[in-house]
Design a protein around this motif. Structure first.
Motif, PDB file in Angstrom:
ATOM      1  N   ALA A   5      27.011  19.264  36.181  1.00  0.00           N
ATOM      2  CA  ALA A   5      26.552  18.173  35.812  1.00  0.00           C
ATOM      3  C   ALA A   5      26.965  16.860  37.054  1.00  0.00           C
ATOM      4  N   ILE A   6      28.205  17.193  37.453  1.00  0.00           N
ATOM      5  CA  ILE A   6      28.814  16.215  38.479  1.00  0.00           C
ATOM      6  C   ILE A   6      27.981  16.240  39.793  1.00  0.00           C
ATOM      7  N   ILE A   7      27.422  17.422  40.281  1.00  0.00           N
ATOM      8  CA  ILE A   7      26.945  17.368  41.658  1.00  0.00           C
ATOM      9  C   ILE A   7      25.633  16.768  41.693  1.00  0.00           C
ATOM     10  N   ARG A   8      25.933  15.508  42.242  1.00  0.00           N
ATOM     11  CA  ARG A   8      24.599  14.615  42.623  1.00  0.00           C
ATOM     12  C   ARG A   8      25.003  14.071  44.146  1.00  0.00           C
ATOM     13  N   ILE A   9      24.281  14.620  44.946  1.00  0.00           N
ATOM     14  CA  ILE A   9      24.425  14.581  46.382  1.00  0.00           C
ATOM     15  C   ILE A   9      23.892  13.321  46.960  1.00  0.00           C
ATOM     16  N   PRO A  10      24.559  12.210  47.227  1.00  0.00           N
ATOM     17  CA  PRO A  10      23.960  11.153  47.782  1.00  0.00           C
ATOM     18  C   PRO A  10      23.256  11.177  49.299  1.00  0.00           C
ATOM     19  N   THR A  11      22.241  10.621  49.522  1.00  0.00           N
ATOM     20  CA  THR A  11      21.646  10.721  50.912  1.00  0.00           C
ATOM     21  C   THR A  11      21.439   9.528  51.664  1.00  0.00           C
ATOM     22  N   SER A  12      21.755   8.353  50.908  1.00  0.00           N
ATOM     23  CA  SER A  12      21.304   7.190  51.772  1.00  0.00           C
ATOM     24  C   SER A  12      22.710   6.198  51.412  1.00  0.00           C
ATOM     25  N   ALA A 113      32.311  14.360  54.915  1.00  0.00           N
ATOM     26  CA  ALA A 113      31.134  13.791  54.190  1.00  0.00           C
ATOM     27  C   ALA A 113      30.801  14.902  53.420  1.00  0.00           C
ATOM     28  N   PRO A 114      29.938  14.519  52.184  1.00  0.00           N
ATOM     29  CA  PRO A 114      29.141  15.652  51.589  1.00  0.00           C
ATOM     30  C   PRO A 114      28.518  16.805  52.334  1.00  0.00           C
ATOM     31  N   ILE A 115      27.999  16.512  53.463  1.00  0.00           N
ATOM     32  CA  ILE A 115      27.334  17.418  54.175  1.00  0.00           C
ATOM     33  C   ILE A 115      28.248  18.563  54.587  1.00  0.00           C
ATOM     34  N   HIS A 116      29.609  18.293  54.651  1.00  0.00           N
ATOM     35  CA  HIS A 116      30.467  19.370  54.814  1.00  0.00           C
ATOM     36  C   HIS A 116      30.360  20.709  54.009  1.00  0.00           C
ATOM     37  N   ARG A 117      30.223  20.285  52.879  1.00  0.00           N
ATOM     38  CA  ARG A 117      30.369  21.492  51.768  1.00  0.00           C
ATOM     39  C   ARG A 117      28.767  21.622  51.316  1.00  0.00           C
ATOM     40  N   HIS A 118      27.777  20.536  51.386  1.00  0.00           N
ATOM     41  CA  HIS A 118      26.620  20.698  50.568  1.00  0.00           C
ATOM     42  C   HIS A 118      25.617  20.331  51.876  1.00  0.00           C
ATOM     43  N   ARG A 119      24.757  21.346  52.335  1.00  0.00           N
ATOM     44  CA  ARG A 119      23.828  21.264  53.393  1.00  0.00           C
ATOM     45  C   ARG A 119      22.960  20.051  53.283  1.00  0.00           C
ATOM     46  N   HIS A 120      22.747  19.600  51.921  1.00  0.00           N
ATOM     47  CA  HIS A 120      21.665  18.432  52.121  1.00  0.00           C
ATOM     48  C   HIS A 120      22.333  17.254  51.574  1.00  0.00           C
ATOM     49  N   GLY A 121      23.621  17.221  51.793  1.00  0.00           N
ATOM     50  CA  GLY A 121      24.582  15.746  51.268  1.00  0.00           C
ATOM     51  C   GLY A 121      24.207  14.885  52.514  1.00  0.00           C
ATOM     52  N   PRO A 218      36.602  24.944  45.062  1.00  0.00           N
ATOM     53  CA  PRO A 218      35.969  24.033  43.987  1.00  0.00           C
ATOM     54  C   PRO A 218      36.430  22.541  44.208  1.00  0.00           C
ATOM     55  N   ALA A 219      37.689  22.239  44.969  1.00  0.00           N
ATOM     56  CA  ALA A 219      37.610  20.900  44.844  1.00  0.00           C
ATOM     57  C   ALA A 219      36.616  20.061  45.966  1.00  0.00           C
ATOM     58  N   HIS A 220      36.301  20.803  47.070  1.00  0.00           N
ATOM     59  CA  HIS A 220      35.487  20.486  48.056  1.00  0.00           C
ATOM     60  C   HIS A 220      34.110  20.457  47.140  1.00  0.00           C
ATOM     61  N   THR A 221      33.802  21.173  46.667  1.00  0.00           N
ATOM     62  CA  THR A 221      32.320  21.663  45.999  1.00  0.00           C
ATOM     63  C   THR A 221      32.278  20.356  44.973  1.00  0.00           C
ATOM     64  N   ILE A 222      33.397  20.038  44.011  1.00  0.00           N
ATOM     65  CA  ILE A 222      33.027  19.291  43.072  1.00  0.00           C
ATOM     66  C   ILE A 222      33.065  17.611  43.432  1.00  0.00           C
ATOM     67  N   LEU A 223      34.026  17.223  44.274  1.00  0.00           N
ATOM     68  CA  LEU A 223      34.333  15.942  44.892  1.00  0.00           C
ATOM     69  C   LEU A 223      33.141  15.598  45.742  1.00  0.00           C
ATOM     70  N   LEU A 224      32.845  16.508  46.863  1.00  0.00           N
ATOM     71  CA  LEU A 224      31.900  16.097  47.648  1.00  0.00           C
ATOM     72  C   LEU A 224      30.427  16.236  46.905  1.00  0.00           C
ATOM     73  N   GLY A 225      30.314  17.080  45.987  1.00  0.00           N
ATOM     74  CA  GLY A 225      28.991  17.041  45.194  1.00  0.00           C
ATOM     75  C   GLY A 225      29.016  15.583  44.474  1.00  0.00           C
ATOM     76  N   ALA A 226      29.837  14.880  43.951  1.00  0.00           N
ATOM     77  CA  ALA A 226      29.839  13.698  43.485  1.00  0.00           C
ATOM     78  C   ALA A 226      29.891  12.551  44.421  1.00  0.00           C
ATOM     79  N   GLY A 227      29.706  12.888  45.739  1.00  0.00           N
ATOM     80  CA  GLY A 227      29.564  11.635  46.941  1.00  0.00           C
ATOM     81  C   GLY A 227      30.898  10.978  46.813  1.00  0.00           C
ATOM     82  N   ILE A 228      32.050  11.723  46.451  1.00  0.00           N
ATOM     83  CA  ILE A 228      33.253  11.056  47.013  1.00  0.00           C
ATOM     84  C   ILE A 228      33.974  11.765  48.172  1.00  0.00           C
TER      85      ILE A 228
END
Length: 268
Positions: A5-12, A113-121, A218-228
């Protein structure tokens, strides 16, 4: 709240505007120019001077050859033009030092930045400045929490829009063999709590915000997935007040970049 529910990767990015500096006009009004009963405007000598800001450095100095994260390349300096060699070019009228610094993005105190963990971040160039600069600071003392820092540390706290800095004092092991093992870290539940509370930025004075032994990160996954954005390898957090101050920790706007060193500081 679930991980999905919390992973919403920002792109702009969001763009902010700096307010213009307020102009102050000072002068003396004559009695005839004032309405009856009006008080005189204070002169320059009567104006209150604002207090000088205080800055607290919370990032490590980068030096050639130093190890930040075990196994990653160390920084290398190449002098392109030195003071002595430049004098001929400028006909003895001036001299300059020009050098390049070759380093891994994970060097010193750095922001993820989110892309560190999420390739489309979002990459570093797309990180909104509102996420890394002029943020209200909340410091949480986790020294008594043990290695695994859970959600109890943040329970009932108003963290909306805040830079959450977790003090463990693990930075005392910086540049020693001990720094690369058995680190304090945030649990998945702690990170879910930070997301729910609206934290804008999370930093820690440890080698990693995750347990080095947990390859799921998990910390990287959750926080960066939420754009933090995440900031690791902070230091000197003992010099900060629990509340107050504004954090500045902006990395360069590197297109495609995932992590980069910052000169992090808090302004009071």
């Amino acid at each position: 709240m679930t991980l999905r529910a919390i992973i919403r990767i920002p792109t702009s990015p969001a763009r902010g505007a700096r307010l213009p500096r307020r102009a102050v006009l000072c002068g003396l009004a004559t009695a005839s120019a004032r309405p009856s009963g009006a008080s005189a405007s204070p002169g320059p000598s009567q104006e209150r001077t604002p207090p000088m800001p205080r800055f607290v450095e919370i990032s490590h100095v980068i030096e050639e050859g130093m190890t930040t994260y075990p196994g990653l390349p160390t920084p290398k300096i190449e002098v392109l033009v030195d003071h002595e060699g430049s004098r001929e070019r400028y006909q003895g009228q001036s001299e300059f030092l020009i050098a390049s610094l070759h380093l891994c993005g994970n060097t010193g105190t750095y922001v993820d930045a989110p892309i560190h963990r999420h390739r489309h971040g979002a990459d570093l160039a797309d990180l909104p400045l509102e996420r890394v600069a002029d943020l209200p600071v909340r410091v949480f003392d986790a020294r008594a929490e043990g290695r695994a820092i859970g959600p109890e540390l943040f329970r009932g706290q108003d963290l909306d829009g805040a830079a959450v800095l977790v003090r463990t004092d693990f930075s005392r092991h910086w540049r020693t063999e001990r720094y690369g093992r058995d680190n304090p870290f945030l649990t998945a539940q702690a990170c879910l709590r930070l997301v729910e509370a609206g934290a804008a930025f999370v930093g820690i004075d440890s080698v990693n915000i995750d347990d080095l032994a947990d390859l799921a990160r998990p910390a990287h996954t959750i926080l960066l997935g939420a754009g933090i954005p995440i900031c690791e390898h902070l230091t000197n957090l003992e010099a900060l007040q629990p509340e107050g101050g504004r954090l500045h920790a902006a990395p360069i706007a590197w297109r495609g970049g995932a992590t980069f060193p910052v000169r992090a500081y808090v302004r009071y």
